[in-house]
Design an enzyme around this catalytic site. Structure first.
Site, mmCIF file in Angstrom:
data_model
loop_
_atom_site.group_PDB
_atom_site.id
_atom_site.type_symbol
_atom_site.label_atom_id
_atom_site.label_comp_id
_atom_site.label_asym_id
_atom_site.label_seq_id
_atom_site.Cartn_x
_atom_site.Cartn_y
_atom_site.Cartn_z
ATOM 1 N N HIS A 56 -93.951 26.944 28.629
ATOM 2 C CA HIS A 56 -93.277 25.775 28.331
ATOM 3 C C HIS A 56 -92.665 25.550 30.122
ATOM 4 O O HIS A 56 -92.454 26.733 30.733
ATOM 5 C CB HIS A 56 -92.092 25.531 27.693
ATOM 6 C CG HIS A 56 -90.888 26.337 27.612
ATOM 7 N ND1 HIS A 56 -89.984 26.723 28.715
ATOM 8 C CD2 HIS A 56 -90.512 27.614 26.600
ATOM 9 C CE1 HIS A 56 -89.229 27.577 28.357
ATOM 10 N NE2 HIS A 56 -89.602 28.266 27.248
HETATM 11 P P1 TYD Z 1 -87.806 29.066 23.075
HETATM 12 O O1 TYD Z 1 -87.047 28.596 24.564
HETATM 13 O O2 TYD Z 1 -88.945 28.096 22.687
HETATM 14 O O3 TYD Z 1 -88.052 30.493 23.206
HETATM 15 P P2 TYD Z 1 -89.305 31.105 24.325
HETATM 16 O O4 TYD Z 1 -89.602 30.391 25.468
HETATM 17 O O5 TYD Z 1 -88.788 32.680 24.636
HETATM 18 O O6 TYD Z 1 -90.641 31.526 23.713
HETATM 19 O O7 TYD Z 1 -86.753 28.925 22.071
HETATM 20 C C1 TYD Z 1 -87.362 29.569 20.653
HETATM 21 C C2 TYD Z 1 -86.319 28.978 19.792
HETATM 22 O O8 TYD Z 1 -84.984 29.258 19.897
HETATM 23 C C3 TYD Z 1 -86.318 27.380 19.572
HETATM 24 O O9 TYD Z 1 -86.435 26.993 18.356
HETATM 25 C C4 TYD Z 1 -85.313 27.133 20.471
HETATM 26 C C5 TYD Z 1 -84.037 28.089 19.984
HETATM 27 N N1 TYD Z 1 -83.240 28.189 21.249
HETATM 28 C C6 TYD Z 1 -81.725 27.937 21.110
HETATM 29 O O10 TYD Z 1 -81.552 27.376 19.788
HETATM 30 N N2 TYD Z 1 -80.955 28.266 21.846
HETATM 31 C C7 TYD Z 1 -81.385 29.025 22.996
HETATM 32 O O11 TYD Z 1 -80.564 28.951 24.052
HETATM 33 C C8 TYD Z 1 -82.772 29.218 23.440
HETATM 34 C C9 TYD Z 1 -83.077 29.695 24.631
HETATM 35 C C10 TYD Z 1 -83.559 28.641 22.048
#
Ligand code: TYD
Length: 139
Positions: A56
């Protein structure tokens, strides 16, 4: 590392204090170490070596990633080209400005990715579809 086409995505040194009596190292991040105010801290761990995280971009959020333990690769994509940066030292961090697509992969066993970010969690700040990211870059 400074790559002109990646909006100043930069690997920064984190000051390291080595103990004179051989008791190990201490690194410290202070107000002037990174160019934004830290609003949130989270970390990735127990990531299987075959998994990819990220995938992303953020519209406004800035981020600083550190391999506190182990190693992983960060692929940065600006819509035109991709570069891969390996993080494997707790005294180095990768600054990712807003507007850059990123993927994290090749996590080693025991890798811990610390993420310091400039904003509270806001799903509306994410661009999770690559096609949407390319359109965002065109605007
Ligand atoms: P995401 O940012 O998509 O993780 P990555 O990029 O590392 O794969 O986040 C994964 C999940 O966690 C998504 O459902 C959102 C949640 N999340 C939170 O609730 N709070 C946060 O601070 C972060 C970073 C993620």
């Amino acid at each position: 590392m400074k790559h002109p086409d990646f909006s100043n995505a930069t690997v920064l040194s984190i000051p390291k204090i080595s103990d004179p009596d051989g008791r190990g190292n201490l690194s410290v991040i202070e107000k002037d170490t990174i160019p934004f105010v830290i609003k949130r801290v989270y970390y990735l761990y127990d990531v299987p070596s075959t998994s990819t995280r990220g995938g992303h971009a953020h519209k406004t959020l800035q981020q600083f990633l550190i391999a506190l333990s182990g190693s992983f690769d960060v692929v940065l994509d600006n819509g035109k080209e991709r570069i891969s940066i390996t993080l494997n030292r707790p005294d180095r961090g990768l600054l990712i400005p807003n507007g850059i697509w990123r993927e994290l992969e090749n996590f080693s066993s025991g890798a811990v990715c610390l993420s310091l970010v400039s904003a509270e969690y806001d799903e509306n700040d994410y661009i999770r579809e690559y096609e949407e990211y390319l359109n965002f870059k065109k605007d």
